[in-house]
Design a protein around this motif. Structure first.
Motif, PDB file in Angstrom:
ATOM      1  N   THR A  49     -52.554 -36.845  21.603  1.00 38.88           N
ATOM      2  CA  THR A  49     -53.328 -36.077  20.630  1.00 38.88           C
ATOM      3  C   THR A  49     -52.404 -35.314  19.692  1.00 38.88           C
ATOM      4  OG1 THR A  49     -55.152 -35.879  22.202  1.00 38.88           O
ATOM      5  CG2 THR A  49     -55.113 -34.297  20.372  1.00 38.88           C
ATOM      6  N   GLU A  50     -51.375 -34.680  20.238  1.00 38.96           N
ATOM      7  CA  GLU A  50     -50.419 -33.949  19.407  1.00 38.96           C
ATOM      8  C   GLU A  50     -49.666 -34.885  18.472  1.00 38.96           C
ATOM      9  OE1 GLU A  50     -48.258 -30.191  20.886  1.00 38.96           O
ATOM     10  OE2 GLU A  50     -48.468 -31.494  22.652  1.00 38.96           O
ATOM     11  N   HIS A  54     -51.917 -36.031  15.671  1.00 43.02           N
ATOM     12  CA  HIS A  54     -52.123 -34.898  14.758  1.00 43.02           C
ATOM     13  C   HIS A  54     -50.933 -34.749  13.814  1.00 43.02           C
ATOM     14  CE1 HIS A  54     -53.030 -30.823  13.389  1.00 43.02           C
ATOM     15  NE2 HIS A  54     -51.795 -30.501  13.727  1.00 43.02           N
ATOM     16  N   LYS A  78     -50.343 -35.316   9.708  1.00 41.50           N
ATOM     17  CA  LYS A  78     -49.742 -34.317   8.823  1.00 41.50           C
ATOM     18  C   LYS A  78     -48.544 -34.914   8.077  1.00 41.50           C
ATOM     19  CE  LYS A  78     -51.091 -29.881  10.510  1.00 41.50           C
ATOM     20  NZ  LYS A  78     -51.711 -29.573   9.245  1.00 41.50           N
TER      21      LYS A  78
END
Length: 155
Positions: free
Chosen positions: A42-43, A46, A50
Motif C-alpha cells: 500500500t505504501e 501510494h 506520487k
C-alpha cells in the motif's frame, strides 16, 4: 532510446513488479481492494502514484521552459528564469519521491533494520505478564504536610 523520465519511472516500476511478482496494474488493484492486507504494498503504490504525479508536473514544466526558451533572445528574462527554477524544483520533487520508493523497496535500507527491531519489540510487549509501569495512583497521607517554618517573604 528512452529519455531520463521513462528510465526513472520504468526502472522503478520494474523493481516494484519484481518485488511483488505481479504487474503494477494488478498490484494497484490488489491494494485498492484490500489496503490493509499488505501495508508495504500500500505504501509503495501510494508513493509510486506520487512519483508519477511529480513526473507529470516535471514534464509540463519542461515543456513550458522549452516554449519560453524558443522565444527568448540570448539573455533570459525574469519570467524565463522563474520557469527554469520551477523545472529544477520539479526535478528535486520527482527525485525525492523516487528515493522514497527505492527506500521502501530495499529491505536492508538504512533505518529499516531499526524499524523492524522496533516493531518486533512492540509485538513482544504484548507477551508481558504485567504492566510496564505502575497503573494505580500512589497512596497519599491523610493530612497535608505543614508549611516549613522560615519560608516565604518577610515583610
Amino acid at each position: 532510446m528512452l529519455d531520463g523520465a521513462d528510465d526513472v519511472m520504468g526502472v522503478i516500476t520494474e523493481q516494484i513488479e519484481a518485488r511483488f511478482d505481479m504487474g503494477f496494474a494488478e498490484l494497484r488493484s490488489a491494494v485498492a481492494a484490500a489496503p490493509q492486507a499488505n501495508r508495504e504494498a500500500t505504501e509503495i503504490v501510494h508513493w509510486h502514484d506520487k512519483l508519477a504525479e511529480s513526473q507529470q508536473l516535471l514534464e509540463k514544466a519542461e515543456d513550458e521552459l522549452v516554449a519560453v526558451l524558443e522565444t527568448q533572445p540570448d539573455e533570459l528574462d525574469d519570467p524565463a528564469m522563474e520557469t527554469a527554477h520551477r523545472v529544477n524544483a520539479a526535478v528535486a520533487a520527482r527525485d525525492g519521491r523516487a528515493m522514497v520508493v527505492r527506500w521502501l523497496l530495499d529491505p536492508t535500507a538504512t533505518g529499516k533494520q531499526d524499524l523492524a527491531a522496533e516493531r518486533l519489540a512492540r509485538l513482544n510487549r504484548g507477551a508481558r505478564s504485567g504492566p510496564a509501569v505502575q497503573t494505580s495512583a500512589p497512596v497519599r497521607a491523610a493530612t497535608a504536610p505543614e508549611a516549613a517554618a522560615g519560608r516565604g517573604v518577610r515583610r
